[in-house]
Design an enzyme around this catalytic site. Structure first.
Site, mmCIF file in Angstrom:
data_model
loop_
_atom_site.group_PDB
_atom_site.id
_atom_site.type_symbol
_atom_site.label_atom_id
_atom_site.label_comp_id
_atom_site.label_asym_id
_atom_site.label_seq_id
_atom_site.Cartn_x
_atom_site.Cartn_y
_atom_site.Cartn_z
ATOM 1 N N ASN A 106 45.188 38.640 73.378
ATOM 2 C CA ASN A 106 44.186 39.688 73.578
ATOM 3 C C ASN A 106 42.822 39.034 73.457
ATOM 4 O O ASN A 106 42.390 38.690 72.360
ATOM 5 C CB ASN A 106 44.380 40.782 72.515
ATOM 6 C CG ASN A 106 43.266 41.813 72.553
ATOM 7 O OD1 ASN A 106 42.463 41.846 73.484
ATOM 8 N ND2 ASN A 106 43.226 42.659 71.527
ATOM 9 N N LYS B 103 39.961 40.273 73.895
ATOM 10 C CA LYS B 103 38.884 41.159 73.416
ATOM 11 C C LYS B 103 37.639 40.953 74.297
ATOM 12 O O LYS B 103 37.765 40.761 75.492
ATOM 13 C CB LYS B 103 38.620 40.926 71.934
ATOM 14 C CG LYS B 103 39.918 41.032 71.111
ATOM 15 C CD LYS B 103 39.710 41.049 69.627
ATOM 16 C CE LYS B 103 41.061 41.154 68.930
ATOM 17 N NZ LYS B 103 40.956 41.275 67.487
ATOM 18 N N HIS C 183 44.786 49.853 70.332
ATOM 19 C CA HIS C 183 44.307 48.790 69.443
ATOM 20 C C HIS C 183 43.389 49.389 68.379
ATOM 21 O O HIS C 183 42.600 50.297 68.658
ATOM 22 C CB HIS C 183 43.557 47.721 70.244
ATOM 23 C CG HIS C 183 43.344 46.473 69.453
ATOM 24 N ND1 HIS C 183 42.344 46.380 68.507
ATOM 25 C CD2 HIS C 183 44.014 45.309 69.421
ATOM 26 C CE1 HIS C 183 42.413 45.181 67.941
ATOM 27 N NE2 HIS C 183 43.419 44.515 68.480
ATOM 28 N N GLU D 292 40.713 48.400 67.135
ATOM 29 C CA GLU D 292 39.283 48.355 67.457
ATOM 30 C C GLU D 292 38.912 49.524 68.376
ATOM 31 O O GLU D 292 37.816 50.079 68.259
ATOM 32 C CB GLU D 292 38.926 46.992 68.076
ATOM 33 C CG GLU D 292 38.941 45.899 67.006
ATOM 34 C CD GLU D 292 39.297 44.509 67.505
ATOM 35 O OE1 GLU D 292 39.292 44.269 68.724
ATOM 36 O OE2 GLU D 292 39.612 43.651 66.653
ATOM 37 N N GLU E 240 49.874 45.701 63.846
ATOM 38 C CA GLU E 240 48.677 44.937 63.504
ATOM 39 C C GLU E 240 47.985 45.597 62.320
ATOM 40 O O GLU E 240 47.200 46.544 62.505
ATOM 41 C CB GLU E 240 47.703 44.916 64.691
ATOM 42 C CG GLU E 240 48.220 44.212 65.918
ATOM 43 C CD GLU E 240 47.074 43.693 66.792
ATOM 44 O OE1 GLU E 240 47.138 42.526 67.171
ATOM 45 O OE2 GLU E 240 46.124 44.442 67.056
ATOM 46 N N GLY F 277 41.336 39.351 62.491
ATOM 47 C CA GLY F 277 40.098 38.577 62.527
ATOM 48 C C GLY F 277 39.565 38.216 61.149
ATOM 49 O O GLY F 277 38.436 37.777 61.013
ATOM 50 N N SER G 153 45.467 37.619 62.636
ATOM 51 C CA SER G 153 45.252 36.253 62.164
ATOM 52 C C SER G 153 46.454 35.332 62.384
ATOM 53 O O SER G 153 46.759 34.474 61.547
ATOM 54 C CB SER G 153 44.831 36.253 60.687
ATOM 55 O OG SER G 153 43.601 36.939 60.517
HETATM 56 P P1 13P Z 1 43.163 37.982 65.469
HETATM 57 O O1 13P Z 1 44.365 37.182 65.927
HETATM 58 O O2 13P Z 1 41.860 37.393 65.902
HETATM 59 O O3 13P Z 1 43.236 38.342 64.027
HETATM 60 O O4 13P Z 1 43.237 39.384 66.286
HETATM 61 C C1 13P Z 1 44.433 40.078 66.282
HETATM 62 C C2 13P Z 1 44.336 41.175 67.274
HETATM 63 O O5 13P Z 1 43.608 42.142 67.078
HETATM 64 C C3 13P Z 1 45.117 41.060 68.504
HETATM 65 O O6 13P Z 1 45.123 42.268 69.224
#
Ligand code: 13P
Length: 255
Positions: free
Chosen positions: A9, A11, A94, A96, A166, A172, A212
């Site tokens: 992903n 982002k 997601h 976010e 997640e 992150g 992560s």
């Molecule tokens: P990270 O791997 O950067 O922690 O992000 C995970 C994520 O949100 C994947 O959709």
């Protein structure tokens, strides 16, 4: 046997040119690992160009969200019909999007239905906050998100759905859930699926861990029985790291 699936992903990272250059470099690196399903999810603006670079490869393309309507006065949105032909997968729910873009259980459900109706495969993301985790509410909350996302979805559609656990506190932050804890929650998600659709269907659905994930902890996840892959943010933005993740998945889970 569930084929492992690793999705990157991206982002809101990489310009159009960077995206194209990245997949040109990535594609040959990932080519040998056909026992693992490999997917990249660029920004909307790079989808067409990335799909073009990858068209003769086994690497799939996913969008990061979609709107549930086919067209209309929805400024800034992208519809399922616009994604058809460019993406095979679409991330829905997601954290976010839930946190910053008003995504709710209800819009997640509408988007899942719209994606399926247009032949797109949803990767449905669920996960609890740190406060929920510390209050011991993880299982109840996540199970509720799963039920809400799948409301009205029949058992036959489940072969086209991937789930992703997640935990928000692990995204992150560098604070990943241990393989054992992730496996426990993912096995509860599978139990929820069994409750909804029966054990055979539940056993066939792939469930990813995300949060992560890095080359250094990937084996810990991939060695867990219920974890079928990863939804990867930061580490999917580097060719070497993403390749390493796929290599580890192939070694741990590949047929
Ligand atoms: P990270 O791997 O950067 O922690 O992000 C995970 C994520 O949100 C994947 O959709």
């Amino acid at each position: 046997m569930r084929k492992p699936i690793i999705a990157g992903n991206w982002k809101m990272f990489k310009t159009l040119d960077e995206s194209v250059a990245f997949v040109k470099e990535l594609a040959p690196q990932l080519a040998p690992f056909s026992s693992v399903e490999r997917v990249v999810c660029p920004t909307y603006i790079a989808l067409a160009a990335v799909a073009d670079v990858l068209k003769d490869t086994e690497i799939g393309v996913g969008a990061q969200s979609l709107h549930w309507e086919e067209q209309g006065a929805y400024t800034s949105q992208i519809s399922p019909t616009m994604l058809v032909g460019l993406a095979q997968y679409v991330i829905i729910g997601h954290s976010e999007c839930r946190a910053y873009l008003n995504e709710t259980d209800e819009t997640v459900n509408k988007k899942v239905k719209a994606a399926l109706a247009h032949g797109l495969k949803p990767i449905i993301a669920v996960g609890e906050s740190l406060a929920q985790n510390e209050a011991g509410e993880t299982e109840t909350f996540v199970s509720g998100q799963v039920r809400a996302a799948l409301d009205g979805i029949d058992a036959t559609s489940m072969e086209n759905i991937v789930m992703a656990y997640e935990p928000i506190w692990a995204i992150g932050t560098g604070k990943n859930a241990s393989g054992e804890i992730a496996n426990t929650i993912i096995s509860k998600i599978r139990a929820t699926l069994a409750d909804l659709y029966g054990k055979d269907v539940a056993d066939s659905v792939r469930i990813q861990y995300g949060g992560s994930v890095k080359p250094g902890n990937m084996a810990e996840y991939m060695s867990q029985p219920d974890i079928d892959g990863a939804l990867v943010g930061g580490a999917s933005l580097k060719v070497d790291d993403f390749t390493k993740l796929i290599e580890i998945a192939a070694a741990e889970k590949g047929a």
